[in-house]
Design a protein around this motif. Structure first.
Motif, PDB file in Angstrom:
ATOM      1  N   ASN A   1       1.794   9.249  -6.039  1.00  0.00           N
ATOM      2  CA  ASN A   1       2.254  10.624  -5.797  1.00  0.00           C
ATOM      3  C   ASN A   1       3.198  11.076  -6.913  1.00  0.00           C
ATOM      4  O   ASN A   1       3.138  12.230  -7.364  1.00  0.00           O
ATOM      5  CB  ASN A   1       2.959  10.718  -4.450  1.00  0.00           C
ATOM      6  CG  ASN A   1       2.000  10.549  -3.276  1.00  0.00           C
ATOM      7  OD1 ASN A   1       0.786  10.688  -3.439  1.00  0.00           O
ATOM      8  ND2 ASN A   1       2.535  10.251  -2.101  1.00  0.00           N
TER       9      ASN A   1
ATOM     10  N   GLN B   1       1.099   4.119  -2.976  1.00  0.00           N
ATOM     11  CA  GLN B   1       0.885   5.532  -2.654  1.00  0.00           C
ATOM     12  C   GLN B   1       2.036   6.381  -3.198  1.00  0.00           C
ATOM     13  O   GLN B   1       1.807   7.457  -3.779  1.00  0.00           O
ATOM     14  CB  GLN B   1       0.761   5.717  -1.147  1.00  0.00           C
ATOM     15  CG  GLN B   1       0.493   7.162  -0.713  1.00  0.00           C
ATOM     16  CD  GLN B   1      -0.858   7.674  -1.165  1.00  0.00           C
ATOM     17  OE1 GLN B   1      -1.887   7.116  -0.814  1.00  0.00           O
ATOM     18  NE2 GLN B   1      -0.867   8.754  -1.945  1.00  0.00           N
TER      19      GLN B   1
ATOM     20  N   PRO C   1      -4.413   5.763  -5.605  1.00  0.00           N
ATOM     21  CA  PRO C   1      -3.282   4.831  -5.492  1.00  0.00           C
ATOM     22  C   PRO C   1      -3.624   3.401  -5.902  1.00  0.00           C
ATOM     23  O   PRO C   1      -2.740   2.652  -6.329  1.00  0.00           O
ATOM     24  CB  PRO C   1      -2.917   4.915  -4.003  1.00  0.00           C
ATOM     25  CG  PRO C   1      -3.344   6.288  -3.596  1.00  0.00           C
ATOM     26  CD  PRO C   1      -4.601   6.541  -4.361  1.00  0.00           C
TER      27      PRO C   1
ATOM     28  N   SER D   1       0.831  -1.206   0.000  1.00  0.00           N
ATOM     29  CA  SER D   1       0.000   0.000   0.000  1.00  0.00           C
ATOM     30  C   SER D   1       0.868   1.261   0.000  1.00  0.00           C
ATOM     31  O   SER D   1       0.532   2.260  -0.658  1.00  0.00           O
ATOM     32  CB  SER D   1      -0.932   0.006   1.211  1.00  0.00           C
ATOM     33  OG  SER D   1      -0.178  -0.051   2.420  1.00  0.00           O
ATOM     34  N   GLU D   2       1.982   1.222   0.739  1.00  0.00           N
ATOM     35  CA  GLU D   2       2.894   2.368   0.771  1.00  0.00           C
ATOM     36  C   GLU D   2       3.558   2.569  -0.591  1.00  0.00           C
ATOM     37  O   GLU D   2       3.724   3.714  -1.048  1.00  0.00           O
ATOM     38  CB  GLU D   2       3.960   2.145   1.849  1.00  0.00           C
ATOM     39  CG  GLU D   2       3.411   2.098   3.264  1.00  0.00           C
ATOM     40  CD  GLU D   2       4.452   1.691   4.286  1.00  0.00           C
ATOM     41  OE1 GLU D   2       4.252   1.959   5.493  1.00  0.00           O
ATOM     42  OE2 GLU D   2       5.495   1.105   3.878  1.00  0.00           O
TER      43      GLU D   2
END
Length: 339
Positions: free
Chosen positions: A178, A174, A194, A170-171
């Motif tokens: 971005n 993201q 995302p 998930s990070e």
């Protein structure tokens, strides 16, 4: 490694995608003859698409360009005809000075233009979308535009510091999102998130970004529009996205689509989100002939049973047969030869 330097025999997806483009151009000839158009693209050193455009469509007004002088020197040697002009230019320069370049090449009398912007650098995606918008502002009804961009999610990741703990999925998504947002800015679709940082989702998001650029160049208040005809994603290592469309008067769009019978073409796109995935495994000649012989009359399971294996070059046979049935006529035959 840049797209210009990758050996073409190692890019079967690219070869099939190119031949599908030529098949689409053949269909467009039902609407308007293309022989007296000018064809311009980066072409890389072999000029494969220039050769095909000349041989299959009879186009002699050819322009090849690249930023690398050495690539341009090889292009000059590999020209399919003497009327092919090779020049050291950035795509930005070609677009901004297109009319003057046509005059300098002796192509000012062309009936129209077919332009393929074949990009590889994902860090320049925002700039590439803006170039697409600028190009549409330069062209006229009947002109054909094709753009290929990098749509590989990992190329939107940040470099990982040595010894650092790998981020959670998930990070990572993201961070990728971005970076995508920072690169394309205003062209990012409002619906993007995302969760779109998957092969399918990223291709759709980038396609909609180009849709926004097309709408900005040719707003609904104007008489012309950019009509997408075929949108394809494929991966020779990294996922690429190819968008092909035509500038057309809004009142003539339906007539065009009917004349070229686009709906019956397997890789046609009915809108910016209608994206086809091209799956092209590396096959031996014997394997290819086997699948080609049975693809029309036999079921997938029958062929898998007869061939005796379930995957080829890391791709499940079941997965690629649906796609293969649509493009097998365009699969490249790559053979070693001693000359």
């Amino acid at each position: 490694m840049s797209g210009a330097s990758i050996p073409y025999h190692l890019r079967p997806h690219k070869a099939v995608d190119r031949r599908l483009f030529l098949d689409l151009l053949n269909r467009i000839e039902r609407w308007s003859p293309l022989k007296d158009f000018v064809y311009a693209s980066m072409g890389a050193y072999p000029l494969e698409d220039h050769k095909l455009v000349h041989r299959l469509l009879g186009v002699t007004r050819l322009i090849a360009f690249d930023m690398d002088d050495e690539v341009v020197l090889r292009q000059n040697f590999n020209r399919p005809v003497e009327t092919c002009r090779c020049m050291t230019k950035k795509s930005t320069d070609l677009i901004s000075d297109f009319d003057n370049i046509l005059s300098e090449c002796g192509f000012a009398d062309a009936n129209g233009a077919i332009i393929w912007l074949d990009y590889t650098n994902p860090r320049q995606l925002g700039h590439q979308i803006r170039e697409f918008e600028s190009l549409l502002n330069k062209l006229a009804p009947g002109d054909i535009v094709r753009v290929t961009v990098n749509a590989h999610a990992n190329d939107f990741s940040d470099p990982q510091a040595p010894g650092a703990k790998p981020p959670l999925a998930s990070e990572k998504m993201q961070t990728q999102f971005n970076n995508l947002k920072s690169r394309i800015g205003e062209f990012l679709p409002s619906s993007a998130s995302p969760n779109d940082m998957t092969p399918e989702g990223l291709a759709r998001t980038i396609s909609l970004s180009f849709a926004g650029a097309a709408l900005k160049a040719l707003p609904v208040s104007g008489k012309n529009e950019f009509c997408p005809l075929s949108i394809i994603r494929y991966a020779d290592g990294e996922q690429m996205l190819s968008i092909t469309g035509i500038i057309i008067a809004r009142e003539k769009r339906q007539q065009l689509l009917e004349n070229i019978d686009l709906a019956s073409w397997p890789f046609s796109s009915n809108g910016w989100e209608d994206i086809h995935r091209l799956v092209v495994p590396a096959l031996t000649l014997r394997e290819r002939l086997f699948f080609e012989r049975g693809i029309v009359s036999k079921t997938h399971q029958e062929m898998i049973s007869e061939v005796g294996f379930k995957s080829a070059a890391g791709v499940a046979v079941e997965e690629f047969l649906d796609s293969y049935k649509k493009y097998y006529r365009f699969y490249p035959t790559l053979m070693a030869a001693e000359i």
